[in-house]
Design a protein around this motif. Sequence first.
Motif, mmCIF file in Angstrom:
data_model
loop_
_atom_site.group_PDB
_atom_site.id
_atom_site.type_symbol
_atom_site.label_atom_id
_atom_site.label_comp_id
_atom_site.label_asym_id
_atom_site.label_seq_id
_atom_site.Cartn_x
_atom_site.Cartn_y
_atom_site.Cartn_z
ATOM 1 N N GLU A 59 -14.410 53.799 76.982
ATOM 2 C CA GLU A 59 -13.630 53.911 78.280
ATOM 3 C C GLU A 59 -13.177 52.445 78.282
ATOM 4 N N ASN A 60 -13.882 51.553 78.297
ATOM 5 C CA ASN A 60 -13.212 50.066 78.842
ATOM 6 C C ASN A 60 -11.949 49.756 77.699
ATOM 7 N N LEU A 61 -11.841 50.371 76.551
ATOM 8 C CA LEU A 61 -10.752 50.006 75.682
ATOM 9 C C LEU A 61 -9.621 50.910 76.318
ATOM 10 N N GLN A 62 -10.036 52.161 76.322
ATOM 11 C CA GLN A 62 -8.855 53.062 76.866
ATOM 12 C C GLN A 62 -8.177 52.644 78.265
ATOM 13 N N LYS A 63 -9.213 51.992 78.881
ATOM 14 C CA LYS A 63 -8.479 51.509 80.392
ATOM 15 C C LYS A 63 -7.585 50.387 80.235
ATOM 16 N N LEU A 64 -7.864 49.520 79.201
ATOM 17 C CA LEU A 64 -7.138 48.144 78.897
ATOM 18 C C LEU A 64 -5.772 48.745 78.165
ATOM 19 N N HIS A 65 -6.019 49.724 77.084
ATOM 20 C CA HIS A 65 -4.884 50.235 76.553
ATOM 21 C C HIS A 65 -3.912 50.502 77.458
ATOM 22 N N ASP A 66 -4.049 51.505 78.488
ATOM 23 C CA ASP A 66 -3.373 51.953 79.576
ATOM 24 C C ASP A 66 -2.622 51.032 80.270
ATOM 25 N N VAL A 67 -3.245 49.981 80.493
ATOM 26 C CA VAL A 67 -2.512 48.869 81.262
ATOM 27 C C VAL A 67 -1.434 48.203 80.192
ATOM 28 N N LEU A 68 -2.005 47.876 79.173
ATOM 29 C CA LEU A 68 -1.222 47.254 78.111
ATOM 30 C C LEU A 68 0.177 47.967 77.633
ATOM 31 N N ALA A 69 -0.157 49.240 77.783
ATOM 32 C CA ALA A 69 0.964 50.106 77.194
ATOM 33 C C ALA A 69 2.103 49.960 78.334
ATOM 34 N N ARG A 70 1.555 50.186 79.434
ATOM 35 C CA ARG A 70 2.448 50.572 80.402
ATOM 36 C C ARG A 70 3.392 49.364 81.073
ATOM 37 N N VAL A 71 2.924 48.088 80.964
ATOM 38 C CA VAL A 71 3.812 47.054 81.288
ATOM 39 C C VAL A 71 4.826 46.698 80.233
ATOM 40 N N ASP A 72 5.762 45.773 80.997
ATOM 41 C CA ASP A 72 7.140 45.528 80.641
ATOM 42 C C ASP A 72 7.104 44.064 79.869
ATOM 43 N N GLY A 73 5.969 43.153 80.014
ATOM 44 C CA GLY A 73 5.626 42.033 79.364
ATOM 45 C C GLY A 73 4.510 41.350 79.837
ATOM 46 N N TYR A 74 4.348 40.244 79.265
ATOM 47 C CA TYR A 74 3.025 39.595 79.629
ATOM 48 C C TYR A 74 3.131 37.958 80.098
ATOM 49 N N VAL A 75 2.065 37.515 80.624
ATOM 50 C CA VAL A 75 1.988 36.181 80.808
ATOM 51 C C VAL A 75 0.611 35.840 80.529
ATOM 52 N N ILE A 76 0.546 34.985 79.487
ATOM 53 C CA ILE A 76 -0.767 34.885 78.830
ATOM 54 C C ILE A 76 -1.159 33.282 79.388
ATOM 55 N N VAL A 77 -2.296 33.394 80.069
ATOM 56 C CA VAL A 77 -2.749 32.055 80.814
ATOM 57 C C VAL A 77 -4.096 31.717 79.874
ATOM 58 N N SER A 78 -3.896 30.683 79.285
ATOM 59 C CA SER A 78 -5.052 30.197 78.516
ATOM 60 C C SER A 78 -5.347 28.815 78.512
#
Length: 189
Positions: A59-78
């Motif tokens: 479930e936790n991977l599915q939830k994260l996949h759903d977020v990552l698949a729908r967005v248009d881009g990323y900001v990586i704060v590291s």
Amino acid sequence: MEFAILYGSQREGRQGIKAAKWMVKKVQEAGHDAVLVDSQEYDLPILQKTFGEYDPAPENLQKLHDVLARVDGYVIVSGEYNHSIPPGLTNMMDHFMPEYFWKPAGIATYSAGPFGGVRAAVHLRAFVSELGMPTVPTMFAISKVQSSFDDDGNAVDAAYDERIKGKFLQELFWYAEACKAQRDKGTPY
């Protein structure tokens, strides 16, 4: 457009979460949707299988996949851990790959000292490229993160609110629009 702000520190007393919350606010203030993806909230195991290798996925991977698949881009704060990328961030990101294809990433790094995590930024550029994300040219370095933002993600140092209006977000939004237009036409693979 919607952007995922990826944050991967797992340390106790972590300070970079302040910068990640601030970045969410700055993307939203620019008129876009933003979601904070905090690796600590997903409690992912050390990578043994990628998301696509599960049937069904936890479930936790599915939830994260759903977020990552729908967005248009990323900001990586590291943060910068030993001149490189935090293990919580790489572990979270390594679980996925097609979700990143043809979506741009802006790299924002931080440190407790004056250099703002720039050594980690160099590693991140190569890492995210291998995951299929083009990175925007400008990187955003945050020095003395512990005193530059409050716990709610507001800049204590007003210079950050001014500096973020420069090239970094403008490039991210431009690349996101361009990549989205091309994805809509089709991708090479």
